[in-house]
Write a protein that holds these residues in place. Sequence first.
Motif, short mmCIF file in Angstrom:
data_model
loop_
_atom_site.label_atom_id
_atom_site.label_comp_id
_atom_site.label_asym_id
_atom_site.label_seq_id
_atom_site.Cartn_x
_atom_site.Cartn_y
_atom_site.Cartn_z
N UNK A 224 13.50 -2.60 7.41
CA UNK A 224 12.38 -3.42 6.93
C UNK A 224 11.07 -2.70 7.20
N UNK A 225 10.08 -2.98 6.41
CA UNK A 225 8.77 -2.35 6.57
C UNK A 225 8.10 -2.83 7.85
N UNK A 226 7.47 -1.91 8.54
CA UNK A 226 6.69 -2.25 9.73
C UNK A 226 5.25 -1.86 9.48
N UNK A 227 4.40 -2.88 9.32
CA UNK A 227 3.01 -2.63 8.97
C UNK A 227 2.20 -3.86 9.34
N UNK A 228 0.94 -3.64 9.72
CA UNK A 228 0.08 -4.77 10.10
C UNK A 228 -0.07 -5.78 8.97
N UNK A 229 0.01 -5.31 7.74
CA UNK A 229 -0.18 -6.20 6.60
C UNK A 229 1.07 -7.03 6.29
N UNK A 230 2.21 -6.60 6.79
CA UNK A 230 3.44 -7.36 6.56
C UNK A 230 3.89 -7.27 5.11
N UNK A 231 5.05 -7.84 4.83
CA UNK A 231 5.55 -7.88 3.47
C UNK A 231 6.23 -6.60 3.03
N UNK A 232 7.12 -6.73 2.05
CA UNK A 232 7.82 -5.59 1.47
C UNK A 232 7.12 -5.16 0.19
N UNK A 233 6.76 -3.88 0.13
CA UNK A 233 6.00 -3.36 -1.01
C UNK A 233 6.65 -2.07 -1.53
N UNK A 234 6.21 -1.67 -2.72
CA UNK A 234 6.73 -0.45 -3.33
C UNK A 234 5.92 0.79 -2.93
N UNK A 235 4.59 0.72 -3.05
CA UNK A 235 3.79 1.93 -2.85
C UNK A 235 2.64 1.78 -1.86
N UNK A 236 2.15 0.60 -1.63
CA UNK A 236 0.96 0.43 -0.80
C UNK A 236 1.18 0.97 0.61
N UNK A 237 0.30 1.88 1.02
CA UNK A 237 0.35 2.51 2.34
C UNK A 237 1.71 3.14 2.64
N UNK A 238 2.36 3.69 1.61
CA UNK A 238 3.64 4.37 1.77
C UNK A 238 3.51 5.86 1.41
N UNK A 239 2.31 6.41 1.54
CA UNK A 239 2.07 7.82 1.21
C UNK A 239 3.07 8.74 1.92
N UNK A 240 3.68 9.63 1.14
CA UNK A 240 4.62 10.60 1.69
C UNK A 240 6.03 10.08 1.85
N UNK A 241 6.26 8.80 1.61
CA UNK A 241 7.60 8.22 1.72
C UNK A 241 8.27 8.19 0.34
N UNK A 242 9.59 8.12 0.30
CA UNK A 242 10.27 8.11 -1.00
C UNK A 242 10.15 6.77 -1.71
N UNK A 243 9.98 6.84 -3.02
CA UNK A 243 9.93 5.63 -3.85
C UNK A 243 11.24 4.88 -3.74
N UNK A 244 11.17 3.55 -3.61
CA UNK A 244 12.38 2.74 -3.52
C UNK A 244 13.19 2.77 -4.81
N UNK A 245 12.56 3.13 -5.92
CA UNK A 245 13.24 3.09 -7.21
C UNK A 245 13.81 4.46 -7.59
N UNK A 260 -5.90 4.78 -3.68
CA UNK A 260 -4.86 4.41 -4.64
C UNK A 260 -3.51 4.83 -4.08
N UNK A 261 -2.47 4.11 -4.42
CA UNK A 261 -1.11 4.50 -4.06
C UNK A 261 -0.25 4.36 -5.31
N UNK A 262 0.54 5.39 -5.62
CA UNK A 262 1.39 5.28 -6.81
C UNK A 262 2.53 6.29 -6.74
N UNK A 263 3.53 6.04 -7.59
CA UNK A 263 4.66 6.95 -7.73
C UNK A 263 4.46 7.75 -9.00
N UNK A 264 4.33 9.08 -8.92
CA UNK A 264 4.04 9.88 -10.11
C UNK A 264 5.17 9.88 -11.14
#
Length: 279
Positions: A224-245, A260-264
Amino acid sequence: MPEGHTLYRLARDLAEAFGGRVVRASSPQGRFAADAALIDGTVLVGAESGGKHLFVEFADDRFVHVHLGLIGKWDVRRGPAPEPVGAVRLRLDNGTAYADLRGAILCDLVGRERRDEVMGRLGPDPLRPDADPERAWRRIQRSDRAIGDLIMDQEVLAGVGNVYRAEVLFRHRIDPLRAGRTLRRSQWQAIWDDLVALLAEGVRTGRIDTVRPEHTPEAMGRAARKDDHGGEVYVYRRTGQPCHVCGTTIRTKELKGRNLFWCPRCQPRFRSRARVGAA
Protein backbone atom coordinates in the motif's frame (compact mmCIF):
# COMPACT_ATOMS: atom_id res chain seq x y z
CA MET A 1 -3.00 22.44 -0.27
CA PRO A 2 -6.45 21.04 0.64
CA GLU A 3 -8.52 20.34 -2.47
CA GLY A 4 -12.22 20.87 -3.06
CA HIS A 5 -13.48 17.76 -1.30
CA THR A 6 -11.80 18.84 1.96
CA LEU A 7 -13.55 22.23 1.94
CA TYR A 8 -16.87 20.61 1.06
CA ARG A 9 -16.56 18.24 4.01
CA LEU A 10 -15.60 21.09 6.30
CA ALA A 11 -18.62 23.17 5.24
CA ARG A 12 -20.84 20.16 5.87
CA ASP A 13 -19.34 19.53 9.30
CA LEU A 14 -19.68 23.17 10.34
CA ALA A 15 -23.30 23.31 9.21
CA GLU A 16 -24.14 20.10 11.06
CA ALA A 17 -22.44 21.20 14.29
CA PHE A 18 -23.58 24.84 14.38
CA GLY A 19 -26.22 25.49 11.72
CA GLY A 20 -29.30 27.35 12.96
CA ARG A 21 -27.85 27.89 16.45
CA VAL A 22 -26.36 30.77 18.38
CA VAL A 23 -22.57 30.47 18.61
CA ARG A 24 -19.85 32.14 20.61
CA ALA A 25 -17.02 33.43 18.44
CA SER A 26 -13.60 34.39 19.73
CA SER A 27 -10.02 34.82 18.52
CA PRO A 28 -7.65 33.35 21.11
CA GLN A 29 -4.72 34.40 18.92
CA GLY A 30 -6.11 37.93 18.70
CA ARG A 31 -5.74 38.51 14.94
CA PHE A 32 -9.48 38.12 14.29
CA ALA A 33 -10.71 39.58 17.58
CA ALA A 34 -12.54 42.65 16.24
CA ASP A 35 -14.46 40.69 13.61
CA ALA A 36 -15.15 37.79 15.98
CA ALA A 37 -16.83 40.24 18.34
CA LEU A 38 -19.26 41.23 15.57
CA ILE A 39 -20.57 37.68 15.13
CA ASP A 40 -20.26 36.55 18.75
CA GLY A 41 -23.65 35.54 20.12
CA THR A 42 -25.34 35.46 16.70
CA VAL A 43 -26.90 32.62 14.71
CA LEU A 44 -24.73 30.62 12.33
CA VAL A 45 -27.02 30.25 9.33
CA GLY A 46 -24.99 27.73 7.33
CA ALA A 47 -21.76 27.05 5.46
CA GLU A 48 -20.80 26.35 1.86
CA SER A 49 -17.71 25.81 -0.20
CA GLY A 50 -16.83 26.99 -3.68
CA GLY A 51 -13.68 25.30 -4.89
CA LYS A 52 -11.04 25.99 -2.25
CA HIS A 53 -13.00 28.84 -0.63
CA LEU A 54 -15.24 28.44 2.38
CA PHE A 55 -18.02 30.78 3.48
CA VAL A 56 -19.67 30.49 6.89
CA GLU A 57 -22.85 32.54 6.98
CA PHE A 58 -24.09 34.38 10.06
CA ALA A 59 -27.18 36.47 10.68
CA ASP A 60 -27.49 39.87 8.96
CA ASP A 61 -25.66 38.77 5.79
CA ARG A 62 -22.27 38.37 7.42
CA PHE A 63 -19.88 35.73 6.13
CA VAL A 64 -16.57 34.44 7.44
CA HIS A 65 -14.52 33.88 4.28
CA VAL A 66 -11.72 31.33 4.71
CA HIS A 67 -9.02 30.02 2.41
CA LEU A 68 -6.86 27.43 4.14
CA GLY A 69 -3.82 27.77 1.87
CA LEU A 70 -1.03 25.24 2.30
CA ILE A 71 -1.09 24.67 6.05
CA GLY A 72 -4.48 25.90 7.24
CA LYS A 73 -6.77 23.61 9.21
CA TRP A 74 -10.19 23.99 10.78
CA ASP A 75 -10.91 21.25 13.31
CA VAL A 76 -14.55 20.63 14.19
CA ARG A 77 -15.00 18.67 17.41
CA ARG A 78 -17.93 17.49 19.51
CA GLY A 79 -18.04 18.12 23.25
CA PRO A 80 -17.10 21.01 25.54
CA ALA A 81 -14.31 23.24 24.28
CA PRO A 82 -10.96 22.86 26.08
CA GLU A 83 -8.46 25.65 26.53
CA PRO A 84 -7.17 26.66 23.08
CA VAL A 85 -3.81 25.23 22.04
CA GLY A 86 -1.53 27.03 19.62
CA ALA A 87 -2.36 29.99 17.38
CA VAL A 88 -6.15 29.66 17.08
CA ARG A 89 -7.30 32.41 14.72
CA LEU A 90 -11.01 31.77 15.22
CA ARG A 91 -12.95 29.57 17.62
CA LEU A 92 -16.65 28.82 17.28
CA ASP A 93 -18.39 27.23 20.26
CA ASN A 94 -21.99 26.40 21.11
CA GLY A 95 -21.45 24.32 24.23
CA THR A 96 -21.87 20.97 22.49
CA ALA A 97 -19.29 21.45 19.73
CA TYR A 98 -16.38 23.72 18.89
CA ALA A 99 -14.26 24.52 15.85
CA ASP A 100 -10.72 25.91 15.88
CA LEU A 101 -9.19 27.58 12.82
CA ARG A 102 -5.39 27.67 12.53
CA GLY A 103 -2.90 28.63 9.83
CA ALA A 104 -5.33 29.88 7.17
CA ILE A 105 -3.93 32.35 4.64
CA LEU A 106 -7.29 34.15 4.60
CA CYS A 107 -9.90 34.74 7.30
CA ASP A 108 -12.10 37.78 6.70
CA LEU A 109 -15.56 38.90 7.75
CA VAL A 110 -17.34 40.04 4.58
CA GLY A 111 -20.80 40.96 3.35
CA ARG A 112 -22.94 39.24 0.74
CA GLU A 113 -21.63 41.44 -2.07
CA ARG A 114 -18.07 40.28 -1.47
CA ARG A 115 -19.18 36.67 -1.09
CA ASP A 116 -21.00 36.85 -4.43
CA GLU A 117 -18.00 38.52 -6.08
CA VAL A 118 -15.61 35.75 -4.99
CA MET A 119 -18.00 32.95 -5.94
CA GLY A 120 -18.73 34.62 -9.27
CA ARG A 121 -15.05 34.59 -10.24
CA LEU A 122 -14.69 30.86 -9.71
CA GLY A 123 -15.04 28.30 -12.45
CA PRO A 124 -17.56 25.47 -12.10
CA ASP A 125 -17.05 23.27 -9.03
CA PRO A 126 -17.63 19.54 -9.71
CA LEU A 127 -19.11 19.17 -6.21
CA ARG A 128 -21.80 21.81 -6.63
CA PRO A 129 -25.16 20.82 -8.15
CA ASP A 130 -25.41 24.21 -9.88
CA ALA A 131 -22.07 23.77 -11.69
CA ASP A 132 -22.04 24.25 -15.47
CA PRO A 133 -19.10 22.42 -17.11
CA GLU A 134 -19.74 24.34 -20.33
CA ARG A 135 -18.31 27.45 -18.67
CA ALA A 136 -14.97 25.67 -18.28
CA TRP A 137 -15.14 24.12 -21.74
CA ARG A 138 -15.63 27.50 -23.42
CA ARG A 139 -12.31 28.67 -21.96
CA ILE A 140 -10.45 25.41 -22.53
CA GLN A 141 -11.43 24.99 -26.18
CA ARG A 142 -9.92 28.32 -27.22
CA SER A 143 -6.78 28.27 -25.07
CA ASP A 144 -3.19 27.51 -26.05
CA ARG A 145 -2.32 26.93 -22.40
CA ALA A 146 -1.50 23.39 -21.26
CA ILE A 147 -4.50 21.45 -20.01
CA GLY A 148 -2.48 20.70 -16.87
CA ASP A 149 -2.34 24.44 -16.25
CA LEU A 150 -5.95 25.16 -17.18
CA ILE A 151 -7.60 22.69 -14.84
CA MET A 152 -5.58 24.04 -11.90
CA ASP A 153 -6.76 27.59 -12.67
CA GLN A 154 -9.56 28.19 -10.16
CA GLU A 155 -11.24 30.65 -12.52
CA VAL A 156 -11.51 27.87 -15.11
CA LEU A 157 -12.32 24.94 -12.82
CA ALA A 158 -12.81 25.31 -9.07
CA GLY A 159 -11.63 22.85 -6.44
CA VAL A 160 -9.12 20.82 -8.44
CA GLY A 161 -5.60 20.80 -6.98
CA ASN A 162 -2.38 19.04 -7.84
CA VAL A 163 -3.50 15.55 -6.84
CA TYR A 164 -6.77 15.48 -8.76
CA ARG A 165 -5.09 17.18 -11.75
CA ALA A 166 -2.39 14.53 -12.02
CA GLU A 167 -4.76 11.65 -11.48
CA VAL A 168 -7.67 12.61 -13.73
CA LEU A 169 -5.33 13.34 -16.66
CA PHE A 170 -3.66 9.96 -16.18
CA ARG A 171 -7.02 8.18 -16.00
CA HIS A 172 -7.93 9.67 -19.39
CA ARG A 173 -4.50 9.23 -20.99
CA ILE A 174 -4.08 12.98 -21.54
CA ASP A 175 -0.62 14.55 -21.76
CA PRO A 176 -0.68 17.33 -19.13
CA LEU A 177 1.31 19.60 -21.50
CA ARG A 178 -1.24 19.25 -24.29
CA ALA A 179 -2.84 22.56 -25.35
CA GLY A 180 -6.40 22.94 -24.12
CA ARG A 181 -7.73 23.83 -27.57
CA THR A 182 -6.67 20.41 -28.91
CA LEU A 183 -9.01 18.49 -26.60
CA ARG A 184 -12.17 17.08 -28.07
CA ARG A 185 -15.51 17.92 -26.50
CA SER A 186 -16.02 14.27 -25.57
CA GLN A 187 -12.66 14.17 -23.79
CA TRP A 188 -13.53 17.20 -21.68
CA GLN A 189 -16.92 15.72 -20.78
CA ALA A 190 -15.28 12.47 -19.69
CA ILE A 191 -12.78 14.39 -17.53
CA TRP A 192 -15.57 16.43 -15.95
CA ASP A 193 -17.74 13.38 -15.23
CA ASP A 194 -14.75 11.63 -13.67
CA LEU A 195 -13.96 14.63 -11.46
CA VAL A 196 -17.56 14.72 -10.26
CA ALA A 197 -17.27 11.06 -9.20
CA LEU A 198 -13.74 11.30 -7.77
CA LEU A 199 -14.41 14.39 -5.65
CA ALA A 200 -17.68 12.92 -4.39
CA GLU A 201 -15.76 9.83 -3.29
CA GLY A 202 -13.24 12.12 -1.61
CA VAL A 203 -16.06 13.76 0.33
CA ARG A 204 -17.35 10.33 1.38
CA THR A 205 -14.00 8.92 2.55
CA GLY A 206 -11.98 12.01 3.45
CA ARG A 207 -9.05 10.92 1.27
CA ILE A 208 -8.09 10.84 -2.40
CA ASP A 209 -8.22 7.38 -3.98
CA THR A 210 -8.03 7.30 -7.75
CA VAL A 211 -6.90 3.80 -8.76
CA ARG A 212 -9.40 1.47 -10.37
CA PRO A 213 -10.24 -1.86 -8.68
CA GLU A 214 -7.76 -3.82 -10.81
CA HIS A 215 -4.90 -1.57 -9.65
CA THR A 216 -5.43 -1.60 -5.89
CA PRO A 217 -2.67 -3.08 -3.68
CA GLU A 218 -4.83 -6.14 -3.03
CA ALA A 219 -5.50 -6.77 -6.72
CA MET A 220 -1.88 -6.27 -7.75
CA GLY A 221 -0.22 -7.88 -4.74
CA ARG A 222 1.83 -4.75 -4.04
CA ALA A 223 2.46 -2.74 -0.90
CA ALA A 224 0.00 0.00 0.00
CA ARG A 225 1.10 3.57 -0.59
CA LYS A 226 2.76 5.35 2.31
CA ASP A 227 2.40 9.10 2.01
CA ASP A 228 1.24 12.02 4.14
CA HIS A 229 -1.56 12.66 1.67
CA GLY A 230 -2.92 9.12 1.95
CA GLY A 231 -4.93 7.34 -0.70
CA GLU A 232 -3.96 5.14 -3.64
CA VAL A 233 -2.91 7.05 -6.74
CA TYR A 234 -1.40 6.39 -10.16
CA VAL A 235 1.19 9.15 -10.63
CA TYR A 236 1.00 11.86 -7.96
CA ARG A 237 4.30 12.08 -6.05
CA ARG A 238 5.42 8.76 -7.58
CA THR A 239 8.39 10.20 -9.53
CA GLY A 240 10.86 7.47 -10.50
CA GLN A 241 8.50 4.63 -9.57
CA PRO A 242 6.97 2.22 -12.10
CA CYS A 243 3.53 2.95 -13.52
CA HIS A 244 0.88 0.62 -12.08
CA VAL A 245 -0.51 0.08 -15.58
CA CYS A 246 2.49 -0.23 -17.93
CA GLY A 247 5.59 -0.26 -15.72
CA THR A 248 7.14 2.86 -17.30
CA THR A 249 8.94 5.21 -14.91
CA ILE A 250 6.74 8.07 -13.71
CA ARG A 251 8.11 11.50 -14.63
CA THR A 252 7.79 14.96 -13.15
CA LYS A 253 8.23 18.51 -14.45
CA GLU A 254 7.46 21.93 -13.05
CA LEU A 255 4.60 23.89 -14.61
CA LYS A 256 3.72 27.36 -13.33
CA GLY A 257 5.42 26.69 -10.01
CA ARG A 258 3.78 23.33 -9.33
CA ASN A 259 5.02 19.82 -10.11
CA LEU A 260 3.35 17.79 -12.83
CA PHE A 261 3.37 14.00 -12.57
CA TRP A 262 2.64 11.72 -15.52
CA CYS A 263 3.45 8.47 -17.27
CA PRO A 264 5.06 9.15 -20.67
CA ARG A 265 3.71 5.89 -22.11
CA CYS A 266 0.14 6.00 -20.83
CA GLN A 267 -0.04 9.75 -21.50
CA PRO A 268 1.90 10.10 -24.78
CA ARG A 269 2.90 13.47 -26.18
CA PHE A 270 0.06 14.88 -28.27
CA ARG A 271 0.56 15.19 -32.01
CA SER A 272 -2.26 16.64 -34.09
CA ARG A 273 -3.47 14.62 -37.05
CA ALA A 274 -2.90 17.60 -39.31
CA ARG A 275 0.74 17.81 -38.28
CA VAL A 276 1.22 14.05 -38.68
CA GLY A 277 -0.37 14.16 -42.13
CA ALA A 278 1.84 17.02 -43.22
CA ALA A 279 4.93 15.14 -42.07
